[in-house]
Design a protein around this motif. Structure first.
Motif, PDB file in Angstrom:
ATOM      1  N   VAL A   1      10.656  -6.666 -16.655  1.00  0.00           N
ATOM      2  CA  VAL A   1       9.691  -6.650 -15.561  1.00  0.00           C
ATOM      3  C   VAL A   1       9.646  -8.028 -14.923  1.00  0.00           C
ATOM      4  CG1 VAL A   1       7.281  -6.268 -14.953  1.00  0.00           C
ATOM      5  CG2 VAL A   1       8.316  -4.968 -16.826  1.00  0.00           C
ATOM      6  N   ILE A   2       9.652  -8.070 -13.617  1.00  0.00           N
ATOM      7  CA  ILE A   2       9.449  -9.332 -12.909  1.00  0.00           C
ATOM      8  C   ILE A   2       8.229  -9.162 -12.019  1.00  0.00           C
ATOM      9  CG2 ILE A   2      10.426 -10.993 -11.300  1.00  0.00           C
ATOM     10  CD1 ILE A   2      13.183 -10.082 -12.235  1.00  0.00           C
ATOM     11  N   GLU A   3       7.235 -10.043 -12.226  1.00  0.00           N
ATOM     12  CA  GLU A   3       6.017  -9.955 -11.430  1.00  0.00           C
ATOM     13  C   GLU A   3       5.863 -11.199 -10.575  1.00  0.00           C
ATOM     14  OE1 GLU A   3       2.759  -9.554 -14.070  1.00  0.00           O
ATOM     15  OE2 GLU A   3       3.322  -7.553 -14.764  1.00  0.00           O
ATOM     16  N   ALA A   4       5.378 -11.012  -9.357  1.00  0.00           N
ATOM     17  CA  ALA A   4       4.996 -12.143  -8.519  1.00  0.00           C
ATOM     18  C   ALA A   4       3.501 -12.004  -8.275  1.00  0.00           C
ATOM     19  CB  ALA A   4       5.757 -12.102  -7.201  1.00  0.00           C
ATOM     20  N   ASP A   5       2.716 -13.018  -8.633  1.00  0.00           N
ATOM     21  CA  ASP A   5       1.267 -12.947  -8.479  1.00  0.00           C
ATOM     22  C   ASP A   5       0.684 -11.729  -9.173  1.00  0.00           C
ATOM     23  OD1 ASP A   5       0.422 -15.189  -7.191  1.00  0.00           O
ATOM     24  OD2 ASP A   5       1.042 -14.444  -5.224  1.00  0.00           O
ATOM     25  N   GLY A   6       1.265 -11.358 -10.303  1.00  0.00           N
ATOM     26  CA  GLY A   6       0.735 -10.235 -11.054  1.00  0.00           C
ATOM     27  C   GLY A   6       1.144  -8.870 -10.538  1.00  0.00           C
ATOM     28  N   ARG A   7       2.043  -8.836  -9.540  1.00  0.00           N
ATOM     29  CA  ARG A   7       2.455  -7.537  -9.007  1.00  0.00           C
ATOM     30  C   ARG A   7       3.913  -7.280  -9.355  1.00  0.00           C
ATOM     31  NH1 ARG A   7       0.592  -6.301  -3.232  1.00  0.00           N
ATOM     32  NH2 ARG A   7       2.009  -7.949  -2.587  1.00  0.00           N
ATOM     33  N   ASP A   8       4.154  -6.142 -10.007  1.00  0.00           N
ATOM     34  CA  ASP A   8       5.505  -5.779 -10.424  1.00  0.00           C
ATOM     35  C   ASP A   8       6.386  -5.560  -9.182  1.00  0.00           C
ATOM     36  OD1 ASP A   8       7.807  -4.677 -11.338  1.00  0.00           O
ATOM     37  OD2 ASP A   8       6.840  -3.316 -12.768  1.00  0.00           O
ATOM     38  N   LEU A   9       7.439  -6.346  -9.073  1.00  0.00           N
ATOM     39  CA  LEU A   9       8.281  -6.277  -7.869  1.00  0.00           C
ATOM     40  C   LEU A   9       8.933  -4.912  -7.694  1.00  0.00           C
ATOM     41  CD1 LEU A   9      10.035  -9.755  -7.761  1.00  0.00           C
ATOM     42  CD2 LEU A   9       8.042  -8.956  -6.528  1.00  0.00           C
ATOM     43  N   ASP A  10       9.188  -4.219  -8.845  1.00  0.00           N
ATOM     44  CA  ASP A  10       9.842  -2.906  -8.734  1.00  0.00           C
ATOM     45  C   ASP A  10       8.918  -1.863  -8.138  1.00  0.00           C
ATOM     46  OD1 ASP A  10      12.130  -3.862  -9.798  1.00  0.00           O
ATOM     47  OD2 ASP A  10      11.596  -3.373 -11.861  1.00  0.00           O
ATOM     48  N   LYS A  11       7.601  -2.114  -8.234  1.00  0.00           N
ATOM     49  CA  LYS A  11       6.660  -1.087  -7.789  1.00  0.00           C
ATOM     50  C   LYS A  11       6.201  -1.299  -6.361  1.00  0.00           C
ATOM     51  CE  LYS A  11       5.248   0.462 -12.274  1.00  0.00           C
ATOM     52  NZ  LYS A  11       4.864  -0.502 -13.321  1.00  0.00           N
ATOM     53  N   LEU A  12       6.705  -2.348  -5.712  1.00  0.00           N
ATOM     54  CA  LEU A  12       6.259  -2.623  -4.347  1.00  0.00           C
ATOM     55  C   LEU A  12       7.039  -1.770  -3.356  1.00  0.00           C
ATOM     56  CD1 LEU A  12       5.990  -6.515  -4.379  1.00  0.00           C
ATOM     57  CD2 LEU A  12       4.224  -4.819  -4.811  1.00  0.00           C
ATOM     58  N   THR A  13       6.393  -1.436  -2.244  1.00  0.00           N
ATOM     59  CA  THR A  13       7.125  -0.785  -1.169  1.00  0.00           C
ATOM     60  C   THR A  13       8.001  -1.846  -0.502  1.00  0.00           C
ATOM     61  OG1 THR A  13       5.483  -1.336   0.484  1.00  0.00           O
ATOM     62  CG2 THR A  13       5.152   0.726  -0.719  1.00  0.00           C
ATOM     63  N   PRO A  14       9.053  -1.418   0.205  1.00  0.00           N
ATOM     64  CA  PRO A  14       9.917  -2.410   0.853  1.00  0.00           C
ATOM     65  C   PRO A  14       9.141  -3.385   1.734  1.00  0.00           C
ATOM     66  CG  PRO A  14      10.926  -0.249   0.972  1.00  0.00           C
ATOM     67  CD  PRO A  14       9.564  -0.052   0.366  1.00  0.00           C
ATOM     68  N   ALA A  15       8.101  -2.905   2.427  1.00  0.00           N
ATOM     69  CA  ALA A  15       7.338  -3.791   3.304  1.00  0.00           C
ATOM     70  C   ALA A  15       6.579  -4.831   2.491  1.00  0.00           C
ATOM     71  CB  ALA A  15       6.370  -2.969   4.147  1.00  0.00           C
ATOM     72  N   GLU A  16       5.957  -4.384   1.380  1.00  0.00           N
ATOM     73  CA  GLU A  16       5.226  -5.331   0.530  1.00  0.00           C
ATOM     74  C   GLU A  16       6.187  -6.341  -0.074  1.00  0.00           C
ATOM     75  OE1 GLU A  16       1.555  -2.713  -1.303  1.00  0.00           O
ATOM     76  OE2 GLU A  16       3.562  -2.372  -2.080  1.00  0.00           O
ATOM     77  N   ARG A  17       7.331  -5.836  -0.481  1.00  0.00           N
ATOM     78  CA  ARG A  17       8.328  -6.695  -1.108  1.00  0.00           C
ATOM     79  C   ARG A  17       8.786  -7.762  -0.101  1.00  0.00           C
ATOM     80  NH1 ARG A  17      11.934  -6.895  -5.862  1.00  0.00           N
ATOM     81  NH2 ARG A  17      13.114  -8.681  -5.149  1.00  0.00           N
ATOM     82  N   SER A  18       8.986  -7.337   1.130  1.00  0.00           N
ATOM     83  CA  SER A  18       9.427  -8.283   2.142  1.00  0.00           C
ATOM     84  C   SER A  18       8.367  -9.365   2.361  1.00  0.00           C
ATOM     85  CB  SER A  18       9.749  -7.517   3.427  1.00  0.00           C
ATOM     86  OG  SER A  18       9.532  -8.315   4.539  1.00  0.00           O
ATOM     87  N   ARG A  19       7.078  -8.979   2.255  1.00  0.00           N
ATOM     88  CA  ARG A  19       6.004  -9.978   2.393  1.00  0.00           C
ATOM     89  C   ARG A  19       6.032 -10.979   1.246  1.00  0.00           C
ATOM     90  NH1 ARG A  19       2.554 -10.691   6.074  1.00  0.00           N
ATOM     91  NH2 ARG A  19       1.566 -12.231   4.729  1.00  0.00           N
ATOM     92  N   VAL A  20       6.274 -10.445   0.027  1.00  0.00           N
ATOM     93  CA  VAL A  20       6.357 -11.338  -1.130  1.00  0.00           C
ATOM     94  C   VAL A  20       7.516 -12.315  -0.934  1.00  0.00           C
ATOM     95  CG1 VAL A  20       6.896 -11.458  -3.578  1.00  0.00           C
ATOM     96  CG2 VAL A  20       5.296  -9.739  -2.748  1.00  0.00           C
ATOM     97  N   GLU A  21       8.650 -11.780  -0.485  1.00  0.00           N
ATOM     98  CA  GLU A  21       9.835 -12.625  -0.335  1.00  0.00           C
ATOM     99  C   GLU A  21       9.660 -13.667   0.759  1.00  0.00           C
ATOM    100  OE1 GLU A  21      12.928  -9.772   0.072  1.00  0.00           O
ATOM    101  OE2 GLU A  21      13.112  -9.498  -2.111  1.00  0.00           O
ATOM    102  N   ARG A  22       8.813 -13.351   1.743  1.00  0.00           N
ATOM    103  CA  ARG A  22       8.538 -14.355   2.774  1.00  0.00           C
ATOM    104  C   ARG A  22       7.860 -15.574   2.190  1.00  0.00           C
ATOM    105  NH1 ARG A  22       5.275 -12.888   7.952  1.00  0.00           N
ATOM    106  NH2 ARG A  22       4.760 -15.062   7.593  1.00  0.00           N
ATOM    107  N   GLY A  23       7.181 -15.382   1.062  1.00  0.00           N
ATOM    108  CA  GLY A  23       6.496 -16.493   0.410  1.00  0.00           C
ATOM    109  C   GLY A  23       7.410 -17.302  -0.498  1.00  0.00           C
ATOM    110  N   TRP A  24       8.697 -16.982  -0.485  1.00  0.00           N
ATOM    111  CA  TRP A  24       9.653 -17.704  -1.312  1.00  0.00           C
ATOM    112  C   TRP A  24      10.628 -18.465  -0.438  1.00  0.00           C
ATOM    113  CZ3 TRP A  24      11.400 -13.091  -4.891  1.00  0.00           C
ATOM    114  CH2 TRP A  24      10.335 -12.759  -5.759  1.00  0.00           C
TER     115      TRP A  24
END
Ligand SMILES: Nc1ncnc2c1ncn2[C@@H]1O[C@H](COP(=O)(O)OP(=O)(O)O)[C@@H](O)[C@H]1O
Ligand SMILES: [Mg+2]
Lengths: 375, 266
Positions: B60-83
């Motif tokens: 499992v890989i979590e960013a800010d406590g959120r499992d990256l596998d469980k994010l929708t593509p849009a949410e994931r893209s938002r997380v990745e914008r923070g990297w």
């Protein structure tokens, strides 16, 4: 939840206070610019204090815009200052402070530059011809050296490229020539029928294939398939300083890389042409059988007249020259690749376009030559 | 508070060869975590896996406590914008100028005027210490150190919260490397970055890392401050810090590490 960036104007006698709130970060996008522009206008020439105590978030973009506001107010001769900034915001405001920058712009393209481009491309085309001649000279010198000392000839590399260009290219060449032979035969049957000359279809297919189409189609396919590969390989090696690595090992890239590829091309293209000729004749035979009621046996018998050794040679003799042209152009373009991926793409395209163009030119030159010597 | 990145039970394999085997890792918000390990231990693979560039077999890989596998593509893209990511070779787009490289992520993700975009790109170049005229140069016209700086400017284009650096100082001369360390420290303090830094450079570890993690046998075999790691019994760690190149550094510089006063994120 994050709050949108906002700014409120509080007028105090003849001074003004701009109270900032919300997230002044990139996420707000265009709102940052709109809010700051609106605030600047609302000042109406009053000195201002920029109150940052209610700011929720700030990043470099926010800091840049805030300090740009400050600079704009000061530029109009009024006093302005920040107040109440949190320590981390103060650091950001200092590090990402607004500074006039003059990003050097690329000159726009006008009609004059269009003319200049045209002139340049003519000049470059002339230089292309000269540099190919120079390159051929150097290749001949390298080849001569290798002939004197055959041990320096890179046999493994040559055989490898012979396999890539020849063996692996064969299925495609066979297929294309088969179909073109079939198409020529089909049109021959249909069109010649109007003169009652359908029986000449076999002659048409055989002569056209052996003399012109076989070698030209094959050369065009090889230019697209192997010429582009040569340019891409040499170009990528050039980009990553691999050619320079060879040079400092006292190896000549011409000898180590170009000569094996050129040799392989010069051997492969005539062989492929021969295969292509056979495939085209087979294609013609299949169509003649299916559409023209000419049995393979009959086709074979009628083929004896138009197919002669000289006719076969007249076509295949062009192949080594075309191979040389493709190889030289592809190598030159490969060496001309500069640092960027875009340049690699442009050079590969140029390599294919120029080789196909040259193949057709060469074919025309041979036609004139044959006519002149009544071959 | 959730860690910026939390990795649990990560397994990555290429064919039959397991590179990560049950790896756990926490990257705390606001810290600079150094990541060391033998060449080929899988530091780049781990970075790429966290970034989602490599498939993982389990974990499992979590960013800010959120499992990256469980994010929708849009949410994931938002997380990745923070990297922000600085690749080992810089990975600048070779057909764009340096300034266009920095503008590229802004162009894709932000709705701001072209003028502001250019200004912000020039600001980022200034922040990483590049002269303004570097903006119109192409990557092939830059030196190694300038490429790293330009790539760092691009990594910072969207003001990320987490910065991934893969061997940022490798290939730089010691002076440029020290400057680069200093730059990362300054930016980290200014922008409040969380930094994940793969490095082979002992000087970098001493200079700017709050904690250091050691990768071995597909796991994090030790993690902690350098004084803590120096106590470790692991032979590789002993060799690393006390070996020929590490020796003599531990004693005199362990103190200088504290010079850069910094509130502990832990
Ligand atoms: N795409 C790949 N296919 C197969 N093996 C790989 C691949 N990428 C990395 N590896 C292997 O994974 C291991 C770890 O590599 P890497 O993460 O690059 O090491 P380092 O710690 O030096 O960065 C190496 O043994 C490498 O051979
Ligand atoms: Mg690596």
């Amino acid at each position: 939840m994050t709050r949108a960036p906002s700014v409120k104007l509080i007028v105090e006698q003849d001074a003004a206070r701009l109270a900032f709130a919300g997230e002044w970060t990139l996420d707000a996008g265009a709102r940052l610019e709109a809010e700051s522009a609106r605030a600047l206008q609302s000042l109406e020439g009053r000195p201002a204090t920029l109150d940052l105590s209610a700011l929720d978030g700030l990043d470099t973009a926010g800091a840049w815009i805030l300090s740009r506001m400050l600079a704009d107010i000061e530029a109009s001769g009024l006093s302005a200052s920040f107040e109440g900034a949190r320590p981390e915001h103060a650091t950001l405001l200092r590090e990402a402070r607004y500074r006039e920058s003059d990003p050097t712009e690329i000159a726009p393209h006008g009609p004059a530059s269009l003319l200049a481009d045209m002139g340049e491309s003519v000049w470059l085309a002339g230089r292309d011809v000269l540099s190919s001649l120079d390159f051929i000279g150097r290749i001949v010198a390298v080849a001569a050296k290798s002939l004197v000392r055959p041990r320096r000839w890179r046999l493994t590399s040559t055989v490898y490229h012979l396999e890539q260009m020849g063996l692996r290219g064969a299925p495609l060449i066979l297929m294309i020539n088969f179909f073109v032979g079939a198409i020529v035969a089909q049109q021959g049957i249909v069109q010649l029928a109007r003169f009652g000359a359908s029986s000449l279809t076999v002659d048409l297919v055989a002569i056209l294939t052996l003399r012109e189409l076989g070698v030209m189609l094959t050369a065009i396919m090889v230019a697209g398939r192997s010429g582009s590969a040569i340019t891409a390989e040499l170009g990528a090696m050039n980009m990553r300083e691999e050619l320079d690595a060879l040079r400092v090992m006292a190896l000549d890239p011409l000898e180590a890389l170009v000569l094996p590829r050129l040799t392989a091309l010069v051997i492969a293209l005539p062989l492929l042409t021969f295969l292509g000729d056979l495939a085209a004749l087979t294609g013609g035979m299949v169509i003649a059988w299916g559409f023209g009621d000419v049995s393979p046996h009959q086709f074979w018998a009628e083929l004896q007249y138009p197919v002669s050794v000289t006719r076969f040679l007249s076509g295949i003799a062009k192949a080594p020259f075309m191979a040389l042209a493709i190889g030289v152009i592809a190598s030159l373009e490969g060496f001309a690749v500069q640092g960027s991926a875009e340049s690699l793409g442009r050079r590969v395209t140029a390599s294919v376009v120029k080789s196909i163009f040259t193949v057709i030119l060469l074919d025309g030159a041979f036609a004139m030559f044959y006519a002149a010597v009544r071959f | 508070m959730n860690p910026a990145i939390r990795v649990r039970g990560l397994e990555v394999a290429f064919g039959a060869r397991k590179v990560m085997d049950g790896l756990d890792l926490d990257l705390m918000r606001g810290e600079v975590l150094g990541f060391v390990g033998a060449s080929g231990a899988g530091k780049s693979v781990l970075t790429r896996t966290i970034l989602g560039l490599n498939p993982k077999r389990a974990g499992v890989i979590e960013a800010d406590g959120r499992d990256l596998d469980k994010l929708t593509p849009a949410e994931r893209s938002r997380v990745e914008r923070g990297w922000g990511v600085l690749f080992q070779q810089g990975a600048l787009f070779s057909s764009l100028t340096v300034r266009q490289n920095v503008e590229a992520p802004m162009r894709e993700h932000l709705d701001i005027s072209p003028g502001l975009r250019t200004e912000l790109a020039m600001l980022k170049l200034r922040l990483v210490g590049l002269p303004p005229d570097a903006g119109v140069k192409f990557p092939s016209e830059l030196s190694g150190g300038m490429i790293k700086r330009a790539a760092l400017a691009r990594a910072l284009a969207l003001d990320p919260g987490v910065l991934f650096l893969d061997e940022p100082t490798s290939g730089l001369d010691p002076i440029s490397a020290a400057e680069f360390d200093e730059l990362i420290a300054t930016l980290q303090a200014t922008l409040g970055l969380t930094v994940f830094m793969v490095t082979h450079d002992l000087d970098s570890l001493y200079a700017i890392c709050d904690r250091v993690a050691v990768l071995g046998r597909g796991k994090v075999i030790a993690i902690g401050t350098i004084p803590e790691l120096l106590q470790s019994e692991e032979p590789w760690i002993q060799d690393y810090f006390h070996g020929k190149r590490g020796a003599g550094r531990a004693a005199p510089q362990a103190g200088s590490m504290l010079v850069r006063a910094k509130s502990s994120p832990l």
